[in-house]
Design an enzyme around this catalytic site. Structure first.
Site, mmCIF file in Angstrom:
data_model
loop_
_atom_site.group_PDB
_atom_site.id
_atom_site.type_symbol
_atom_site.label_atom_id
_atom_site.label_comp_id
_atom_site.label_asym_id
_atom_site.label_seq_id
_atom_site.Cartn_x
_atom_site.Cartn_y
_atom_site.Cartn_z
ATOM 1 N N SER A 1 2.807 -1.919 10.495
ATOM 2 C CA SER A 1 4.238 -2.035 10.792
ATOM 3 C C SER A 1 4.793 -3.436 10.550
ATOM 4 C CB SER A 1 4.543 -1.563 12.218
ATOM 5 O OG SER A 1 4.173 -0.205 12.361
ATOM 6 N N GLU B 1 -6.023 -4.636 10.343
ATOM 7 C CA GLU B 1 -4.996 -3.631 10.591
ATOM 8 C C GLU B 1 -5.321 -2.897 11.893
ATOM 9 O OE1 GLU B 1 -2.872 -2.487 6.671
ATOM 10 O OE2 GLU B 1 -4.532 -1.137 6.960
ATOM 11 N N HIS C 1 -9.619 1.624 4.445
ATOM 12 C CA HIS C 1 -8.377 1.826 5.197
ATOM 13 C C HIS C 1 -8.640 2.831 6.323
ATOM 14 C CE1 HIS C 1 -4.323 2.913 6.276
ATOM 15 N NE2 HIS C 1 -3.942 1.784 5.703
ATOM 16 N N LYS D 1 0.289 4.295 -0.428
ATOM 17 C CA LYS D 1 -0.290 5.531 0.125
ATOM 18 C C LYS D 1 0.067 6.717 -0.784
ATOM 19 C CE LYS D 1 -0.168 3.393 4.629
ATOM 20 N NZ LYS D 1 -0.133 3.542 6.067
ATOM 21 N N GLY E 1 1.957 2.460 10.777
ATOM 22 C CA GLY E 1 2.930 3.539 10.658
ATOM 23 C C GLY E 1 3.552 3.955 11.977
ATOM 24 N N GLU F 1 -6.994 5.202 7.418
ATOM 25 C CA GLU F 1 -6.686 6.606 7.086
ATOM 26 C C GLU F 1 -7.848 7.245 6.327
ATOM 27 O OE1 GLU F 1 -2.892 5.847 5.247
ATOM 28 O OE2 GLU F 1 -2.097 5.261 7.202
ATOM 29 N N ASN G 1 0.879 -1.164 0.000
ATOM 30 C CA ASN G 1 0.000 0.000 0.000
ATOM 31 C C ASN G 1 0.915 1.211 0.000
ATOM 32 O OD1 ASN G 1 -1.801 2.041 0.497
ATOM 33 N ND2 ASN G 1 -2.301 1.411 2.585
HETATM 34 P P1 PGA Z 1 2.494 0.394 7.649
HETATM 35 O O1 PGA Z 1 1.083 0.631 6.937
HETATM 36 O O2 PGA Z 1 3.022 -0.920 7.144
HETATM 37 O O3 PGA Z 1 3.358 1.560 7.211
HETATM 38 O O4 PGA Z 1 2.253 0.387 9.118
HETATM 39 C C1 PGA Z 1 0.197 -0.435 6.712
HETATM 40 C C2 PGA Z 1 -1.072 0.068 6.099
HETATM 41 O O5 PGA Z 1 -1.484 1.184 6.439
HETATM 42 O O6 PGA Z 1 -1.694 -0.600 5.262
#
Ligand code: PGA
Length: 250
Positions: free
Chosen positions: A213, A167, A95, A11, A173, A97, A9
């Site tokens: 992460s 998630e 997601h 982003k 993140g 976000e 992903n």
């Molecule tokens: P990350 O993000 O691996 O940077 O924690 C995962 C995601 O948001 O899908």
């Protein structure tokens, strides 16, 4: 048999040129066929070019979002049909976000899932609890409500096409990863909820990815769990060698 999947992903990262170069590097590292489906979920602007870059390879591409409207006067929106027309096979929906920063409600996500399926896209539907909910031991109830409100309306046929990503929001993140035990417990809980609604065969055939992460160091211990069928990878998917190491961990 359910599929193992490692999906990146990206982003809001990389220019189109940087994205094409990254996809090309990943493609070149995957000479030997991996033990899983590899998906790159990339910004809308990159989809067509990256579809050409990975054409003929085992890599599938996906979008990171799509509109909850079919077509028409929705300035700036990108429909599921538009995403599909680039050659994309997947689309991330729900997601955290998008839920948090863009106010995407369970109702909106329900529409997005329906439109993705109508346009032959595989939704990668994201669910997971925030830190306060985990601290209050509410994580099982939270994922249950997320499933009930956005995808448990689907027919068996449609539901069986979806991929899930668990998630935990506190792990995205942040460098804080769920422990392998926490991941396994939640994936088993999600699979059980699916079994109660759609039956055990559908539940056993549903891919549930872990995200938050996940990196080259911890991927193997997370993926070793029976109910963890791969990962949705954010920052570690932006470095070709790290992403390849995660694919190798399956
Ligand atoms: P990350 O993000 O691996 O940077 O924690 C995962 C995601 O948001 O899908």
């Amino acid at each position: 048999m359910r599929k193992n999947i490692v999906a990146g992903n990206w982003k809001m990262n990389t220019t189109m040129q940087e994205g094409v170069a990254l996809a090309d590097q990943i493609k070149n590292l995957l000479i030997k066929s991996p033990n899983c489906e590899v998906v790159l979920c990339v910004p809308f602007t990159h989809l067509t070019s990256i579809a050409q870059t990975v054409n003929g390879s085992i890599i599938a591409i996906g979008a990171e979002n799509c509109s909850d409207k079919e077509s028409g006067a929705y300035t700036g929106e990108i429909s599921a049909a538009m995403v599909r027309s680039t050659g994309a096979k997947y689309v991330i929906i729900g997601h955290s976000e998008r839920r948090t920063y863009y106010g995407e409600t369970a109702e909106i996500l329900k529409e997005k899932v329906l439109l993705a399926l109508k346009n032959d896209l595989i939704p990668v539907f994201c669910i997971g609890e925030v830190k306060e909910e985990r601290q209050a031991d509410k994580q099982n109830d939270i994922v249950k409500a997320q499933l009930e409100k956005s995808v448990f309306n689907l027919s068996v046929d449609d539901f069986s096409k979806i991929v899930f990503a668990y998630e935990p929001v506190w792990a995205i993140g942040t460098g804080l990863t769920a422990t392998p035990e926490q991941a396994q417990q939640m994936h088993a809980c999600i699979r059980q909820l699916i079994a109660e609604k759609y039956g055990n065969t559908i539940a056993q055939n549903t891919s549930i990815l872990y995200g938050g992460s996940c990196n080259a160091q911890n991927a193997a211990t997370l993926f070793a769990n029976h109910d963890v069928d791969g990962g949705l990878i954010g920052s570690a998917s932006l470095k070709a060698t790290d992403f390849k190491a995660i694919i190798d961990a399956i």
